[in-house]
Enzyme design. Structure first.
Site, mmCIF file in Angstrom:
data_model
loop_
_atom_site.group_PDB
_atom_site.id
_atom_site.type_symbol
_atom_site.label_atom_id
_atom_site.label_comp_id
_atom_site.label_asym_id
_atom_site.label_seq_id
_atom_site.Cartn_x
_atom_site.Cartn_y
_atom_site.Cartn_z
ATOM 1 N N SER A 60 11.511 77.110 18.072
ATOM 2 C CA SER A 60 12.176 77.499 19.316
ATOM 3 C C SER A 60 11.363 77.085 20.539
ATOM 4 O O SER A 60 10.157 76.849 20.463
ATOM 5 C CB SER A 60 12.372 79.010 19.349
HETATM 6 N N1 SAH Z 1 11.262 81.354 14.381
HETATM 7 C C1 SAH Z 1 11.108 79.971 14.001
HETATM 8 C C2 SAH Z 1 12.293 79.106 14.365
HETATM 9 C C3 SAH Z 1 13.493 79.483 13.606
HETATM 10 S S1 SAH Z 1 14.708 78.228 13.379
HETATM 11 C C4 SAH Z 1 9.825 79.393 14.549
HETATM 12 O O1 SAH Z 1 9.089 80.092 15.261
HETATM 13 O O2 SAH Z 1 9.528 78.233 14.230
HETATM 14 C C5 SAH Z 1 15.845 79.216 12.479
HETATM 15 C C6 SAH Z 1 15.474 79.431 11.036
HETATM 16 O O3 SAH Z 1 16.421 80.356 10.520
HETATM 17 C C7 SAH Z 1 15.567 78.178 10.178
HETATM 18 O O4 SAH Z 1 14.332 77.915 9.589
HETATM 19 C C8 SAH Z 1 16.629 78.549 9.133
HETATM 20 O O5 SAH Z 1 16.337 78.042 7.834
HETATM 21 C C9 SAH Z 1 16.592 80.043 9.146
HETATM 22 N N2 SAH Z 1 17.792 80.729 8.653
HETATM 23 C C10 SAH Z 1 19.092 80.450 8.894
HETATM 24 N N3 SAH Z 1 19.880 81.315 8.249
HETATM 25 C C11 SAH Z 1 19.058 82.173 7.564
HETATM 26 C C12 SAH Z 1 19.266 83.304 6.697
HETATM 27 N N4 SAH Z 1 20.473 83.756 6.375
HETATM 28 N N5 SAH Z 1 18.176 83.916 6.191
HETATM 29 C C13 SAH Z 1 16.931 83.499 6.487
HETATM 30 N N6 SAH Z 1 16.668 82.453 7.300
HETATM 31 C C14 SAH Z 1 17.720 81.803 7.830
#
Ligand code: SAH
Length: 212
Positions: A60
């Protein structure tokens, strides 16, 4: 080791974008974003911009990480759940502020890499699991704070249920390919209070585990 000059530039950008809470800024200052961004985009790790990470996901934008962290009002006794570990950057910042952080991602390989990073920087109060975070983490519930880093059409019911009374959840809500709203949910004795913070853009919250 934190890269001081680059991190200072990043902190100035965060202040300009409304991240003013001192504890949040200190936590961000203590975590080197360079460790969480590798490969082609490594030279942009200190820009206030989202960047691609493996599995087609994104780390992000730092000012959004800052605003979400600030809105979550994390205290030193809090047990926090993050849904969407990605690179592990947001979880590492939460770990500086909370007693305990659980973070889950549906991509096993992202969880593995994030764990290696937590270990490398000596964070011992954050645990990463491969799991479908739309169901929360029932074994560890309830949580004082929940941060969702992927966009849902509505705040997922299991997450609302796993929020402690008095707890706060921050979650981007809206269609995945459109502009979404960052929502702050406070659970009170009487129910849930919703507050719209700003527009954001996140990858979608998908159900089930990914293949890798
Ligand atoms: N917080 C992260 C960025 C997140 S990007 C950072 O600091 O880098 C969003 C993430 O949510 C992705 O890695 C994706 O795989 C995950 N995601 C999407 N749906 C999900 C679910 N149902 N359960 C767990 N993770 C999920």
């Amino acid at each position: 080791m934190v890269d001081p000059e680059n991190t200072m530039q990043l902190l100035l950008a965060l202040r300009r974008n409304g991240v003013t809470d001192a504890r949040t800024l200190d936590a961000i200052e203590s975590i080197d974003r360079g460790i969480f961004v590798r490969g082609t985009f490594a030279n942009r790790a200190y820009d206030d911009t989202p960047l691609p990470i493996p599995c087609g996901q994104t780390i992000s934008q730092p000012s959004v990480v800052g605003l979400m962290t600030q809105a979550l009002e994390v205290g030193p006794r809090d047990k926090v759940l993050e849904v969407g570990t990605g690179s592990g950057y947001q979880a590492a910042i939460l770990a500086r502020l909370a007693r305990r952080v659980y973070t889950v991602d549906r991509h096993r390989s992202l969880v593995r890499e994030a764990r290696e990073r937590f270990e490398a920087i000596g964070l011992t109060n954050v645990t990463a699991f491969t799991a479908d975070g739309s169901r929360g983490l029932p074994d560890q519930a309830p949580f004082d704070r929940i941060l969702v880093a992927a966009a849902a059409e509505d705040p997922p019911g299991p997450l609302l249920a796993q929020l402690r009374i008095g707890g706060i959840m921050v979650v981007p809500v809206g269609q995945s390919d459109a502009v979404q709203s960052l929502i702050k949910v406070v659970r009170t004795e009487a129910g849930y209070e919703y507050d719209e913070l700003r527009s954001v853009r996140f990858v979608p919250l998908l159900e089930g585990l990914a293949r890798e």
